[in-house]
Design an enzyme around this catalytic site. Structure first.
Site, PDB file in Angstrom:
ATOM      1  N   ASP A 107       0.835  -1.202   0.000  1.00 32.07           N
ATOM      2  CA  ASP A 107       0.000   0.000   0.000  1.00 32.07           C
ATOM      3  C   ASP A 107       0.874   1.258   0.000  1.00 32.07           C
ATOM      4  OD1 ASP A 107      -2.671   1.372   0.457  1.00 32.07           O
ATOM      5  OD2 ASP A 107      -1.560   2.038   2.232  1.00 32.07           O
ATOM      6  N   LYS A 137       1.577   4.121  -2.942  1.00 29.88           N
ATOM      7  CA  LYS A 137       1.383   5.556  -2.694  1.00 29.88           C
ATOM      8  C   LYS A 137       2.610   6.362  -3.112  1.00 29.88           C
ATOM      9  CE  LYS A 137      -1.937   4.987   1.063  1.00 29.88           C
ATOM     10  NZ  LYS A 137      -2.162   4.931   2.531  1.00 29.88           N
TER      11      LYS A 137
END
Length: 368
Positions: A229, A233
């Protein structure tokens, strides 16, 4: 006098309705974020835009022109037709009149692969999903190109930092002629939540379950714990800053035990308590050193790396609480004292509100 007042009220209402621009929405994924967004849209009484939900779906069922109040009572959508992503994109294109915004709150790769087709045919997109932006660089370039050509608008502010203005800040800096030279910080509210819970004496496995139940983590918490994750990003931040990177160029430290990688989500959560002792020991060692555990990312034009670090307890990163993110943006103009964006970076409410902000942003452009 009474009649006059009633007539004025009706005229005023009709005048307001005429002035409002109708914006159609299709919301895919009405779980934590999508369901909250549906509620926000239903309750919104915007002075300029009439947001009209023409369809919703989850992974199993799709309803066109749904009764939103009934949907909010029961998100199973069992009275709808079977969700079929071989059909839905063409249905959206056929129903688009230039004012249709597709909201992807699914986190699905299958859905993210529909973006290019939708944008090419004038369907606007607002999404908190990181999937599409972390496919190949060519795919990202095509999505961004849609904005530049005016063919359709593409917004992803909530893909990094939930409702925090991270993406828009970078775009504003670039539009003013500045150049991004480095971005560092904590970009996972889930990781902040987990480590602050650990510092409060909560077993690591219990903290992970709480993050999932509270909507702070991805549906499968391993997407957060693996570092994937955060890697996505920082890939998005780098690409938004104008640099070209592929996912395999990022160095990532994972927190997922190797023996739990291939299990189902339920089995993963069942076996996670076996590793509580490891995390209790590691947190205790950091505290002995007057430091705190944080999952930190760093981007420079030379590379991207994300992983766990022991940071000083009295530093800005050490002071993070709850689900806070802290992103430091260095540029040619802000070379010694970076721009800092800090605040809650996870959670259904702030993320849904951020997506609604993107919707209103798109509405403002297509209504101009």
């Amino acid at each position: 006098m009474t009649l006059t007042l009633k007539k004025s009220s009706i005229d005023s209402h009709q005048e307001l309705s005429i002035k409002r621009k109708k914006i159609n929405l299709f919301i895919a994924g009405i779980g934590a974020v999508g369901g909250t967004l549906t509620k926000l849209v239903h309750e919104l009484d915007h002075s300029l835009y009439d947001l009209n939900v023409i369809g919703v779906c989850n992974s199993k069922f799709t309803q066109w022109h749904p009764d939103i109040e009934e949907i909010l009572k029961d998100t199973r959508l069992t009275e709808g037709e079977t969700t079929d992503w071989n059909v839905i994109p063409d249905e959206l294109v056929n129903r688009s009149e230039g004012n249709l915004i597709f909201v992807d709150a699914t986190g699905s790769e299958v859905v993210a692969h529909q973006y290019q087709h939708l944008l090419n045919h004038g369907v606007h997109i607002a999404t908190p999903s990181k999937r599409a932006n972390s496919f190949g660089q060519d795919y990202f370039d095509h999505l961004i190109k849609a904005n530049n050509t005016g063919r359709a608008q593409y917004r992803y502010e909530t893909a990094v930092g939930a409702g925090l203005p991270v993406i828009s800040t970078i775009k504003t800096l670039l539009n003013s002629g500045d150049e991004i030279t480095k971005i560092t910080g904590v970009a996972s509210g889930t990781m902040t939540f987990l480590f602050t819970q650990l510092q409060n004496g909560v077993p690591f496995s219990e903290a992970v379950k709480s993050a999932k139940e509270g909507g702070y983590s991805e549906p499968d918490p391993r997407d957060d714990l693996s570092g994937e994750d955060v890697a996505r990003k920082f890939l998005i931040l780098a690409r938004t800053s104008g640099y070209k990177f592929e996912r395999n160029q990022i160095r990532v430290d994972t927190l997922v035990p190797e023996k739990l990688i291939s299990l189902s989500t339920e089995e993963f959560l069942k076996h996670l308590p076996e590793f509580d002792g490891h995390w209790k020991s590691r947190n205790a060692q950091a505290m002995v050193n007057n430091r705190k555990l944080r999952y930190v990312g760093k981007f420079t034009p030379e590379g991207i790396e994300v992983g766990i670090e022991e940071v000083k307890a009295d530093s800005p990163l050490g002071g993070l609480k709850g689900t806070d993110n802290l992103i430091q943006i260095y540029t040619k103009r802000y070379s010694t004292s970076p721009i800092i964006v800090q605040g809650p970076g996870a959670g259904r409410d702030v993320t849904a509100a951020g997506v609604l902000g993107d919707i209103i942003d798109i509405a403002g452009i297509i209504s101009a």
